[in-house]
Design an enzyme around this catalytic site. Sequence first.
Site, PDB file in Angstrom:
ATOM      1  N   ASN A 286       0.821  -1.198   0.000  1.00  0.00           N
ATOM      2  CA  ASN A 286       0.000   0.000   0.000  1.00  0.00           C
ATOM      3  C   ASN A 286       0.865   1.262   0.000  1.00  0.00           C
ATOM      4  OD1 ASN A 286      -2.402   1.553   0.143  1.00  0.00           O
ATOM      5  ND2 ASN A 286      -3.365  -0.037   1.377  1.00  0.00           N
TER       6      ASN A 286
ATOM      7  N   GLY B 270      -0.293  -1.871   8.691  1.00  0.00           N
ATOM      8  CA  GLY B 270       0.244  -0.545   8.438  1.00  0.00           C
ATOM      9  C   GLY B 270       1.215  -0.074   9.502  1.00  0.00           C
TER      10      GLY B 270
ATOM     11  N   THR C 211      11.963  -7.381  15.211  1.00  0.00           N
ATOM     12  CA  THR C 211      13.404  -7.394  15.447  1.00  0.00           C
ATOM     13  C   THR C 211      13.994  -8.800  15.427  1.00  0.00           C
ATOM     14  OG1 THR C 211      13.093  -7.484  17.843  1.00  0.00           O
ATOM     15  CG2 THR C 211      13.286  -5.289  16.838  1.00  0.00           C
TER      16      THR C 211
ATOM     17  N   ARG D 258       6.354  -9.413  19.462  1.00  0.00           N
ATOM     18  CA  ARG D 258       6.403 -10.715  20.149  1.00  0.00           C
ATOM     19  C   ARG D 258       5.329 -11.599  19.527  1.00  0.00           C
ATOM     20  NH1 ARG D 258      10.899  -9.640  22.320  1.00  0.00           N
ATOM     21  NH2 ARG D 258      11.021  -8.522  24.276  1.00  0.00           N
TER      22      ARG D 258
ATOM     23  N   HIS E 127      24.066  -0.789  10.275  1.00  0.00           N
ATOM     24  CA  HIS E 127      25.268  -0.039  10.634  1.00  0.00           C
ATOM     25  C   HIS E 127      25.988  -0.767  11.762  1.00  0.00           C
ATOM     26  CE1 HIS E 127      24.015   3.429   8.227  1.00  0.00           C
ATOM     27  NE2 HIS E 127      22.795   3.082   8.607  1.00  0.00           N
TER      28      HIS E 127
END
Length: 185
Positions: free
Chosen positions: A86, A143, A166, A181, A116
């Site tokens: 979208n 979203g 993550t 989670r 990085h």
Amino acid sequence: MTDDRTHKQRMLAGDLYDPMDAEIVADQEQALDWMERYNAPGQTIAQRQVLLKERFASVGPGANIRAPFHCDYGYNIVLGDGVFMNFGCVILDVTTVSIGDRTMIGPHVKIFAADHPRDAETRKTGLEFGRPVTIGKDVWIGGGAIIVPGVTIGDGAVIGAGAVVTRDVPAGATAVGNPARVKGG
């Protein structure tokens, strides 16, 4: 031992590279020109499909990315059949970002393969690296979600709106929150 690879070859391999290398900067400028054409008002889905095939590594039939869309290079992005993204999505594709068939991605989702160094001394050199992102088939990403470098999301997973992913998400799982989670896990 010397490394005779170009900085672009290092970037594509996920190794430390100089983002200000002339070849890399030229590729970024080409991507900016491409995004200007892709994001131009009045483009049809068919016209945008042609532009995606011009720039991306691979584009399956029926893939559709609504403008505006932004990426680093484009040539490291693989879209499966029927992928839908979208408005307002961003992909930092310094290395491979692969999105499986029929995956649906909500507005303003950010997918980052660019990374990085964590230690300040290496970061001071200006060198960067990338880690591939793999999103399976039939995934739904709400979203505003953010997918960080090196993450794999399994087939059929659901990522809640606003989630910051993550770590890897198993196939069929639902992940929500910041950091995301797996529900029930």
